[in-house]
Design a protein around this motif. Structure first.
Motif, short mmCIF file in Angstrom:
data_model
loop_
_atom_site.label_atom_id
_atom_site.label_comp_id
_atom_site.label_asym_id
_atom_site.label_seq_id
_atom_site.Cartn_x
_atom_site.Cartn_y
_atom_site.Cartn_z
N VAL A 1 0.84 -1.20 0.00
CA VAL A 1 0.00 0.00 0.00
C VAL A 1 0.87 1.25 0.00
CG1 VAL A 1 -1.79 1.27 1.25
CG2 VAL A 1 -1.84 -1.22 1.21
N ALA A 2 1.99 1.20 0.72
CA ALA A 2 2.91 2.33 0.76
C ALA A 2 3.39 2.70 -0.65
CB ALA A 2 4.10 2.02 1.66
N GLU A 3 3.66 1.68 -1.46
CA GLU A 3 4.11 1.93 -2.84
C GLU A 3 3.00 2.57 -3.65
OE1 GLU A 3 5.14 -0.99 -6.44
OE2 GLU A 3 6.63 -1.11 -4.84
N SER A 4 1.74 2.19 -3.37
CA SER A 4 0.60 2.79 -4.06
C SER A 4 0.48 4.26 -3.71
CB SER A 4 -0.69 2.05 -3.67
OG SER A 4 -1.82 2.65 -4.26
N TYR A 5 0.65 4.61 -2.45
CA TYR A 5 0.58 6.01 -2.02
C TYR A 5 1.70 6.83 -2.68
CZ TYR A 5 -3.16 6.09 1.46
OH TYR A 5 -4.39 6.09 2.07
N GLU A 6 2.89 6.27 -2.72
CA GLU A 6 4.02 6.96 -3.33
C GLU A 6 3.79 7.18 -4.82
OE1 GLU A 6 8.03 8.60 -3.46
OE2 GLU A 6 6.66 8.17 -1.81
N ASP A 7 3.29 6.15 -5.50
CA ASP A 7 3.06 6.27 -6.95
C ASP A 7 1.94 7.25 -7.25
OD1 ASP A 7 3.73 5.34 -9.67
OD2 ASP A 7 1.68 4.57 -9.65
N HIS A 8 0.94 7.32 -6.39
CA HIS A 8 -0.15 8.29 -6.57
C HIS A 8 0.42 9.70 -6.57
CE1 HIS A 8 -3.15 11.04 -4.62
NE2 HIS A 8 -3.88 10.62 -5.63
N SER A 9 1.31 10.00 -5.62
CA SER A 9 1.91 11.33 -5.56
C SER A 9 2.74 11.62 -6.80
CB SER A 9 2.79 11.45 -4.31
OG SER A 9 2.04 11.32 -3.13
N LYS A 10 3.56 10.66 -7.19
CA LYS A 10 4.42 10.85 -8.35
C LYS A 10 3.58 10.97 -9.63
CE LYS A 10 8.52 8.58 -6.48
NZ LYS A 10 9.45 7.42 -6.58
#
Length: 299
Positions: A105-114
């Protein structure tokens, strides 16, 4: 004049009726309490309002319970569009569309921002104030993030009902939500050192935490430099991504003073530093037994 008054009265009645029907959802609140630290960390790094990130996350993922969230850890409904990582397929506007799939999920949050930062389509949003959640909500809709004509209104309603706007202003603390009745999220996610961690509770294992957080328990154990079947002690830090090489910059001139009961491993876990790196920074052999009062560099 009477007509204007009647129209105004009708609007008030309709608005009251709509708000009365919209009640707090326990699963939504649980989602916010689990992922608010991730959203705040993303806001700090990318200047996207935490309220917007949380509202989008809960709406797009069905509070983390949608098939896309469960199978692909995708909490923001982001489609492939040139994505070279793992993929998953779901029916959306069209049948069998390609969506991005993440390791956590952390990777999903990071990719959303990017995704938002790197696209010229959303560049106008970053001219808004970080506290202007309404501007962001309408901007996301007008820029084409979602096809639902009520998308902006839905985001705003969620933000206002749960007072998520207070996260944008740094007014809310980190009280832990206590879920009941078979809830999925039981750990609060904390942010530190450009990473995320949870605190183990009695009876936790890497497998149980991994299932809750959407991370392979084998990878979780590897991130924490531990055996996958190791027993977790209550209060132990469990990092959700690979640990860093150093502590944050503010620790450059603040060595760690060893306390009773600490080990090199527990210190590395406390600061989210790789164990081998901690030994190397302090020119110590892996066989060295630290002593209470030792001063260790952590950056």
């Amino acid at each position: 004049m009477k007509r204007v008054f009647l129209i105004s009265l009708l609007v008030v009645v309709c608005t009251f009726s709509m708000n009365a029907q919209m009640k707090k959802n326990q699963q939504f609140q649980q989602y916010f309490d689990s992922y608010k630290e991730m959203a705040i960390e993303q806001m700090r790094r990318y200047h996207i309002p935490a309220s917007i990130t949380l509202a989008q996350g809960v709406l797009e993922s069905g509070a983390g319970r949608s098939e896309l969230a469960i199978r692909g850890n995708n909490h923001f409904g982001i489609k492939c569009n040139g994505w070279t990582g793992r993929k998953t397929y779901h029916d959306d506007d069209e049948n069998n569309e390609c969506f991005r799939a993440y390791k956590s999920v952390a990777e999903s949050y990071e990719d959303h921002s990017k995704f938002l930062v790197s696209s010229s389509r959303y560049s106008s949003l970053f001219k808004l104030k970080q506290t202007d959640y309404k501007g962001w909500a309408y901007g996301l809709k007008s820029c084409g993030y979602a096809t639902n004509p009520r998308y902006a209104i839905q985001l705003i309603d969620i933000i206002q009902l749960y007072q998520l706007y207070e996260y944008d202003e740094g007014k809310r603390g980190g009280s832990q939500y206590q879920p009941t009745g078979g809830s999925v999220f039981t750990h609060r996610v904390y942010a530190f050192n450009k990473n995320y961690y949870v605190i183990a509770k009695a009876g936790d294992t890497y497998r149980s935490i991994g299932e809750e957080m959407g991370v392979s328990y084998k990878k979780l154990a590897k991130y924490n430099e531990n055996d996958r079947d190791a027993r977790l002690e209550e209060g132990e830090f469990v990092w959700l991504q690979k640990k860093r090489r150093n502590a944050p910059k503010e620790y450059k001139h603040r060595p760690h003073v060893v306390q009773p009961g600490e080990s090199m491993y527990t210190i590395s876990q406390r600061y989210g530093i790789r164990l081998k790196r901690l030994y190397k920074m302090n020119d110590l052999s892996p066989y060295y037994q630290i002593q209470v009062g030792d001063r260790l560099r952590i950056r």
